[in-house]
Write a protein that holds these residues in place. Sequence first.
Motif, PDB file in Angstrom:
ATOM      1  N   PRO A  82      14.882 -38.259 -63.953  1.00  0.00           N
ATOM      2  CA  PRO A  82      14.321 -37.536 -65.095  1.00  0.00           C
ATOM      3  C   PRO A  82      15.437 -37.008 -65.988  1.00  0.00           C
ATOM      4  O   PRO A  82      16.408 -36.423 -65.498  1.00  0.00           O
ATOM      5  CB  PRO A  82      13.546 -36.373 -64.463  1.00  0.00           C
ATOM      6  CG  PRO A  82      13.397 -36.701 -63.024  1.00  0.00           C
ATOM      7  CD  PRO A  82      14.517 -37.619 -62.674  1.00  0.00           C
ATOM      8  N   VAL A  83      15.292 -37.242 -67.284  1.00  0.00           N
ATOM      9  CA  VAL A  83      16.250 -36.743 -68.268  1.00  0.00           C
ATOM     10  C   VAL A  83      15.509 -35.766 -69.172  1.00  0.00           C
ATOM     11  O   VAL A  83      14.490 -36.115 -69.779  1.00  0.00           O
ATOM     12  CB  VAL A  83      16.866 -37.885 -69.106  1.00  0.00           C
ATOM     13  CG1 VAL A  83      17.778 -37.320 -70.189  1.00  0.00           C
ATOM     14  CG2 VAL A  83      17.622 -38.860 -68.207  1.00  0.00           C
ATOM     15  N   LEU A  84      16.013 -34.550 -69.233  1.00  0.00           N
ATOM     16  CA  LEU A  84      15.433 -33.499 -70.061  1.00  0.00           C
ATOM     17  C   LEU A  84      16.358 -33.282 -71.243  1.00  0.00           C
ATOM     18  O   LEU A  84      17.529 -32.930 -71.066  1.00  0.00           O
ATOM     19  CB  LEU A  84      15.270 -32.213 -69.247  1.00  0.00           C
ATOM     20  CG  LEU A  84      14.521 -32.362 -67.924  1.00  0.00           C
ATOM     21  CD1 LEU A  84      14.489 -31.033 -67.175  1.00  0.00           C
ATOM     22  CD2 LEU A  84      13.125 -32.900 -68.150  1.00  0.00           C
ATOM     23  N   GLY A  85      15.861 -33.494 -72.444  1.00  0.00           N
ATOM     24  CA  GLY A  85      16.674 -33.391 -73.639  1.00  0.00           C
ATOM     25  C   GLY A  85      16.528 -32.053 -74.321  1.00  0.00           C
ATOM     26  O   GLY A  85      15.410 -31.549 -74.493  1.00  0.00           O
ATOM     27  N   VAL A  86      17.656 -31.475 -74.721  1.00  0.00           N
ATOM     28  CA  VAL A  86      17.662 -30.206 -75.457  1.00  0.00           C
ATOM     29  C   VAL A  86      18.324 -30.447 -76.811  1.00  0.00           C
ATOM     30  O   VAL A  86      19.525 -30.679 -76.886  1.00  0.00           O
ATOM     31  CB  VAL A  86      18.408 -29.102 -74.696  1.00  0.00           C
ATOM     32  CG1 VAL A  86      18.362 -27.787 -75.480  1.00  0.00           C
ATOM     33  CG2 VAL A  86      17.819 -28.907 -73.300  1.00  0.00           C
ATOM     34  N   GLN A 104      11.207 -39.424 -80.029  1.00  0.00           N
ATOM     35  CA  GLN A 104      10.717 -40.729 -80.476  1.00  0.00           C
ATOM     36  C   GLN A 104      11.373 -41.871 -79.705  1.00  0.00           C
ATOM     37  O   GLN A 104      11.808 -42.858 -80.287  1.00  0.00           O
ATOM     38  CB  GLN A 104      10.964 -40.898 -81.979  1.00  0.00           C
ATOM     39  CG  GLN A 104      10.165 -39.936 -82.825  1.00  0.00           C
ATOM     40  CD  GLN A 104       8.664 -40.143 -82.653  1.00  0.00           C
ATOM     41  OE1 GLN A 104       8.169 -41.251 -82.664  1.00  0.00           O
ATOM     42  NE2 GLN A 104       7.947 -39.056 -82.478  1.00  0.00           N
ATOM     43  N   MET A 105      11.399 -41.768 -78.404  1.00  0.00           N
ATOM     44  CA  MET A 105      11.971 -42.814 -77.563  1.00  0.00           C
ATOM     45  C   MET A 105      10.965 -43.956 -77.404  1.00  0.00           C
ATOM     46  O   MET A 105       9.747 -43.728 -77.416  1.00  0.00           O
ATOM     47  CB  MET A 105      12.331 -42.247 -76.185  1.00  0.00           C
ATOM     48  CG  MET A 105      13.476 -41.255 -76.218  1.00  0.00           C
ATOM     49  SD  MET A 105      15.013 -41.966 -76.798  1.00  0.00           S
ATOM     50  CE  MET A 105      15.318 -43.167 -75.513  1.00  0.00           C
ATOM     51  N   PRO A 106      11.468 -45.185 -77.218  1.00  0.00           N
ATOM     52  CA  PRO A 106      10.552 -46.303 -76.992  1.00  0.00           C
ATOM     53  C   PRO A 106       9.824 -46.152 -75.659  1.00  0.00           C
ATOM     54  O   PRO A 106      10.349 -45.538 -74.724  1.00  0.00           O
ATOM     55  CB  PRO A 106      11.467 -47.529 -76.994  1.00  0.00           C
ATOM     56  CG  PRO A 106      12.850 -47.028 -76.840  1.00  0.00           C
ATOM     57  CD  PRO A 106      12.864 -45.592 -77.235  1.00  0.00           C
ATOM     58  N   GLY A 107       8.625 -46.700 -75.585  1.00  0.00           N
ATOM     59  CA  GLY A 107       7.858 -46.656 -74.341  1.00  0.00           C
ATOM     60  C   GLY A 107       8.665 -47.195 -73.177  1.00  0.00           C
ATOM     61  O   GLY A 107       9.318 -48.231 -73.299  1.00  0.00           O
ATOM     62  N   GLY A 108       8.648 -46.495 -72.062  1.00  0.00           N
ATOM     63  CA  GLY A 108       9.361 -46.916 -70.872  1.00  0.00           C
ATOM     64  C   GLY A 108      10.735 -46.300 -70.720  1.00  0.00           C
ATOM     65  O   GLY A 108      11.386 -46.490 -69.691  1.00  0.00           O
ATOM     66  N   VAL A 109      11.206 -45.570 -71.730  1.00  0.00           N
ATOM     67  CA  VAL A 109      12.508 -44.899 -71.664  1.00  0.00           C
ATOM     68  C   VAL A 109      12.287 -43.435 -72.059  1.00  0.00           C
ATOM     69  O   VAL A 109      12.636 -43.010 -73.156  1.00  0.00           O
ATOM     70  CB  VAL A 109      13.553 -45.566 -72.597  1.00  0.00           C
ATOM     71  CG1 VAL A 109      14.942 -44.948 -72.368  1.00  0.00           C
ATOM     72  CG2 VAL A 109      13.600 -47.061 -72.396  1.00  0.00           C
ATOM     73  N   PRO A 110      11.681 -42.659 -71.164  1.00  0.00           N
ATOM     74  CA  PRO A 110      11.303 -41.297 -71.546  1.00  0.00           C
ATOM     75  C   PRO A 110      12.455 -40.300 -71.521  1.00  0.00           C
ATOM     76  O   PRO A 110      13.348 -40.369 -70.685  1.00  0.00           O
ATOM     77  CB  PRO A 110      10.271 -40.915 -70.481  1.00  0.00           C
ATOM     78  CG  PRO A 110      10.703 -41.689 -69.274  1.00  0.00           C
ATOM     79  CD  PRO A 110      11.249 -42.999 -69.804  1.00  0.00           C
ATOM     80  N   VAL A 111      12.393 -39.379 -72.470  1.00  0.00           N
ATOM     81  CA  VAL A 111      13.225 -38.177 -72.467  1.00  0.00           C
ATOM     82  C   VAL A 111      12.254 -37.012 -72.598  1.00  0.00           C
ATOM     83  O   VAL A 111      11.507 -36.932 -73.576  1.00  0.00           O
ATOM     84  CB  VAL A 111      14.231 -38.166 -73.644  1.00  0.00           C
ATOM     85  CG1 VAL A 111      14.913 -36.802 -73.750  1.00  0.00           C
ATOM     86  CG2 VAL A 111      15.271 -39.272 -73.483  1.00  0.00           C
ATOM     87  N   GLY A 112      12.227 -36.152 -71.602  1.00  0.00           N
ATOM     88  CA  GLY A 112      11.406 -34.948 -71.683  1.00  0.00           C
ATOM     89  C   GLY A 112      12.075 -33.997 -72.662  1.00  0.00           C
ATOM     90  O   GLY A 112      13.082 -33.389 -72.342  1.00  0.00           O
ATOM     91  N   THR A 113      11.543 -33.894 -73.861  1.00  0.00           N
ATOM     92  CA  THR A 113      12.203 -33.161 -74.931  1.00  0.00           C
ATOM     93  C   THR A 113      11.700 -31.722 -74.993  1.00  0.00           C
ATOM     94  O   THR A 113      10.501 -31.483 -75.036  1.00  0.00           O
ATOM     95  CB  THR A 113      11.972 -33.875 -76.282  1.00  0.00           C
ATOM     96  OG1 THR A 113      12.380 -35.236 -76.142  1.00  0.00           O
ATOM     97  CG2 THR A 113      12.751 -33.220 -77.383  1.00  0.00           C
ATOM     98  N   ALA A 124      14.551 -26.137 -70.085  1.00  0.00           N
ATOM     99  CA  ALA A 124      15.025 -27.332 -69.378  1.00  0.00           C
ATOM    100  C   ALA A 124      15.410 -26.976 -67.943  1.00  0.00           C
ATOM    101  O   ALA A 124      15.097 -27.710 -67.004  1.00  0.00           O
ATOM    102  CB  ALA A 124      16.202 -27.966 -70.118  1.00  0.00           C
ATOM    103  N   ALA A 125      16.070 -25.842 -67.774  1.00  0.00           N
ATOM    104  CA  ALA A 125      16.447 -25.399 -66.432  1.00  0.00           C
ATOM    105  C   ALA A 125      15.219 -25.040 -65.595  1.00  0.00           C
ATOM    106  O   ALA A 125      15.140 -25.383 -64.413  1.00  0.00           O
ATOM    107  CB  ALA A 125      17.401 -24.212 -66.517  1.00  0.00           C
ATOM    108  N   VAL A 126      14.245 -24.376 -66.206  1.00  0.00           N
ATOM    109  CA  VAL A 126      13.015 -24.023 -65.483  1.00  0.00           C
ATOM    110  C   VAL A 126      12.254 -25.298 -65.103  1.00  0.00           C
ATOM    111  O   VAL A 126      11.741 -25.415 -63.985  1.00  0.00           O
ATOM    112  CB  VAL A 126      12.129 -23.059 -66.295  1.00  0.00           C
ATOM    113  CG1 VAL A 126      10.802 -22.812 -65.597  1.00  0.00           C
ATOM    114  CG2 VAL A 126      12.859 -21.739 -66.537  1.00  0.00           C
ATOM    115  N   LEU A 127      12.207 -26.259 -66.006  1.00  0.00           N
ATOM    116  CA  LEU A 127      11.536 -27.527 -65.705  1.00  0.00           C
ATOM    117  C   LEU A 127      12.282 -28.285 -64.608  1.00  0.00           C
ATOM    118  O   LEU A 127      11.651 -28.862 -63.713  1.00  0.00           O
ATOM    119  CB  LEU A 127      11.409 -28.367 -66.968  1.00  0.00           C
ATOM    120  CG  LEU A 127      10.560 -29.627 -66.874  1.00  0.00           C
ATOM    121  CD1 LEU A 127       9.161 -29.345 -66.332  1.00  0.00           C
ATOM    122  CD2 LEU A 127      10.472 -30.287 -68.245  1.00  0.00           C
TER     123      LEU A 127
END
Length: 163
Positions: A82-86, A104-113, A124-127
């Motif tokens: 999991p990648v969380l973006g700040v 706006q990442m392409p499907g299949g390459v998620p960034v939890g923004t 992000a730290a809490v998540l």
Amino acid sequence: MSARVAIILGSQSDWDTMQHASSTLDVFGIEHEVRVISAHRAPAKLHEYCGSARERGLKVIIAAAGLAAALPGACAAITPLPVLGVPMYSKATGGMDALLSMSQMPGGVPVGTLAIGKPGAVNAAVLAASILALGDETVAAALDDFRRRQTEAVVNLPDPREA
């Protein structure tokens, strides 16, 4: 104990904001590492770091970047973690450019923004703690305590007319 969360920054200047993610992870007792890795200036280093993250025991990566905000997306393209973006605040657009780039990442390459700036860093730290808590009772207890204290701080506020 080895790091389970990584905080990666697009530049050293992002630390002013991302120190809040680090200190929040400390509240949960979560070991973490912090690295500055520019997606544009050091792509080979980014590929090596993210490509070996799971094997090194990392479970979650928090990636902070501003402007074009390539770091979280490039990281998510390399690692299955999991990648969380700040998104970082910028004078030019207030951070909206980074927010949109991450979300706006392409499907299949998620960034939890997350949110722009300090609230995003803290969340992000809490998540990350919430993700780790799924398989770690110690982190789960620390997360429950954090949320309880947060609730008590609001519930116990006096009548604002009397303050």
